[in-house]
Design a protein around this motif. Structure first.
Motif, short mmCIF file in Angstrom:
data_model
loop_
_atom_site.label_atom_id
_atom_site.label_comp_id
_atom_site.label_asym_id
_atom_site.label_seq_id
_atom_site.Cartn_x
_atom_site.Cartn_y
_atom_site.Cartn_z
N CYS A 93 20.03 48.45 -12.77
CA CYS A 93 19.99 49.00 -14.14
C CYS A 93 21.07 48.40 -15.03
N GLY A 94 21.95 47.56 -14.48
CA GLY A 94 23.05 47.03 -15.28
C GLY A 94 23.01 45.52 -15.45
N SER A 95 23.34 45.06 -16.65
CA SER A 95 23.48 43.61 -16.89
C SER A 95 24.82 43.39 -17.59
N LEU A 96 25.42 42.26 -17.30
CA LEU A 96 26.60 41.86 -18.06
C LEU A 96 26.11 40.92 -19.16
N ILE A 97 26.46 41.25 -20.39
CA ILE A 97 26.00 40.45 -21.52
C ILE A 97 27.19 39.64 -22.07
N ALA A 98 26.97 38.34 -22.17
CA ALA A 98 28.02 37.45 -22.68
C ALA A 98 27.43 36.59 -23.79
N ILE B 7 23.74 35.50 -23.16
CA ILE B 7 23.41 35.24 -21.76
C ILE B 7 23.50 36.57 -21.01
N ALA B 8 22.45 36.91 -20.25
CA ALA B 8 22.48 38.15 -19.45
C ALA B 8 22.62 37.80 -17.98
N PHE B 9 23.61 38.39 -17.35
CA PHE B 9 23.75 38.28 -15.89
C PHE B 9 23.16 39.56 -15.32
N ARG B 10 22.04 39.42 -14.64
CA ARG B 10 21.28 40.58 -14.20
C ARG B 10 21.82 41.16 -12.89
N SER B 11 21.31 42.34 -12.53
CA SER B 11 21.67 43.03 -11.28
C SER B 11 23.18 43.21 -11.16
N ALA B 12 23.82 43.49 -12.29
CA ALA B 12 25.28 43.60 -12.28
C ALA B 12 25.75 45.05 -12.35
#
Ligand code: LLP
Length: 397
Positions: free
Chosen positions: A273-278, A355-360
């Protein structure tokens, strides 16, 4: 998963973005898989993500908490977890942490050594209380996962060896302020091969027979956590296969009619449910490769640097038909290990692209640091994929 880019435009990057509808569906899926198993109890492993907004949702869905520090016990209590559903593990519990557990009458201390058992007994005696304890047993099972997150092998620092268990239980039963309740296991994390849990069930069955023939009665079995998630295809598999996971225990664990079975799931509850957005800062062309430099680094997500983990990486700004290029995706931190991915095919990217880093969602925000005097990342939430709301604890938009 959809990302509300126009809302992202207004927020300082990097930040964590959580889809609370997916969290809600994940929690429902766990509840469905255990609906006809009243003696199964799931404790959410706080270490995976201690964001207050997520914790409140997990607590209000009725889950217990698995804590590994006094800070986690305090956080669990203030987020609404019931003390009677808190279990407390860890090889190095300090006195104030044990006292905190005793003062709040937590469900159980998962004890990892005889010296620790003695200290719990002494501290409980001072308070004229009795502490429930389970012994963490090291079952020596290879979970076939990353060496830094495998825990059930003999050479790990965790737990008590099977050979020493009888002595430990014997001592506990003689102690005035200790109540021996059961056994605790945890064989590792990001486990995708469910056979490892089958092996654990067999180990527990054998151990139960031995203990019973020695006249020892066990009320609770805690099989820890560890269920893995699909890092490669988070959209195809947003919710882990909880039916199969719980099915292994249903089928292979010989639980006695009076016994309760406990689980400590972390990653499988919150990762997807979490993504890191950069945001993309620069495209730097080297002689042999090109770097996509983003404004997030190992300070926000340490898993790639620490475990060589690869998180699905998306350019969520690029239009659909954009041609692909190959990049090393790196952060700004002054460490050569600050690399998210090497030779990653991505749509041709430009300065400013998100840029989304998924499953974070698991072991991302909780492992963030302030190295290089960076600020801890803020977090934002989406209930229905339309309303983006800031964390009411620490964010404003
Ligand atoms: N119970 C115990 C005793 C544990 O040590 C752990 C995780 C869990 C439950 C929850 O395991 P899970 O269901 O989340 O796999 N930072 C690493 C993972 C470390 C796991 C530590 N123990 C990572 O980012 O992969």
């Amino acid at each position: 998963m959809k990302f509300p880019l126009e809302k992202f435009e207004k927020i300082r990057t990097p930040f964590y973005y959580y889809d609370l509808s997916l969290l809600s569906d994940t929690l429902s899926s766990i509840k469905e898989a255990t609906a006809d198993l009243p003696n199964y109890h799931v404790h959410y492993a706080i270490k995976a993500n201690a964001n207050p907004r997520l914790l409140r949702q997990i607590a209000s869905a009725g889950f217990g908490a698995d804590c590994v520090s006094g800070g986690e016990i305090e956080t669990a209590l203030s987020s609404g977890f019931d003390a009677s559903k808190i279990v407390f593990a860890g090889v190095g519990k300090s006195d104030w942490e044990i006292n905190l557990g005793l003062d709040n009458n937590i469900a159980c201390f998962n004890v990892e050594s005889i010296p620790e058992l003695e200290v719990i007994n002494q501290l409980a005696a001072k308070k004229e209380k009795t502490a429930n304890v389970a012994f963490r047993v090291n079952p020596n099972i290879d979970a076939h996962t990353h060496e830094k997150i495998t825990t059930g092998l003999n050479e790990n620092k965790f737990g008590i060896a099977m050979e020493d268990l009888h002595e430990a239980i014997g001592l506990a039963c003689k102690m005035k302020n200790i109540n021996y309740v059961g056994l605790h296991f945890h064989i590792g994390s990001q486990i995708l091969d469910l056979d490892a849990y089958h092996a654990l069930c067999q180990r527990v069955n054998d151990l139960q027979k031995q203990l019973e023939s020695a006249g020892i009665k066990t009320q609770t079995i805690n099989v820890g956590g560890g269920l893995g998630i699909d890092y490669e295809q988070p959209d195809a598999n947003p919710i882990p296969d909880f039916q199969s996971y719980f099915g292994i225990f249903r089928k292979h664990l010989n639980l006695r009619s009076h016994q309760q079975l406990h689980f400590e799931l972390g990653r499988s509850v919150v990762a997807q449910c979490g993504s890191l957005i950069a945001r993309t800062l620069y495209i730097k062309k080297g002689h042999t490769k090109q770097f996509l430099i983003v404004d997030a680094g190992l300070t926000e997500l340490i898993r790639p640097a620490m475990y060589g983990a690869v998180h699905a990486t998306l350019n969520i700004s690029a239009p659909k038909e954009t041609p692909t290029e190959v990049y090393d995706v790196v952060g700004p931190i002054c460490e050569s290990s600050d690399v998210f991915a090497k030779a990653m095919p991505l749509p041709q990217s430009r300065r400013g692209d998100f840029i989304a880093f998924r499953s974070a969602g698991a072991y991302g925000e909780t492992m963030a640091s302030c190295y290089n005097c960076r600020q801890l990342p803020q977090s934002y939430f989406n209930m229905s994929n339309e309303n983006l709301s800031p964390n009411d604890m620490d964010c404003s938009m």
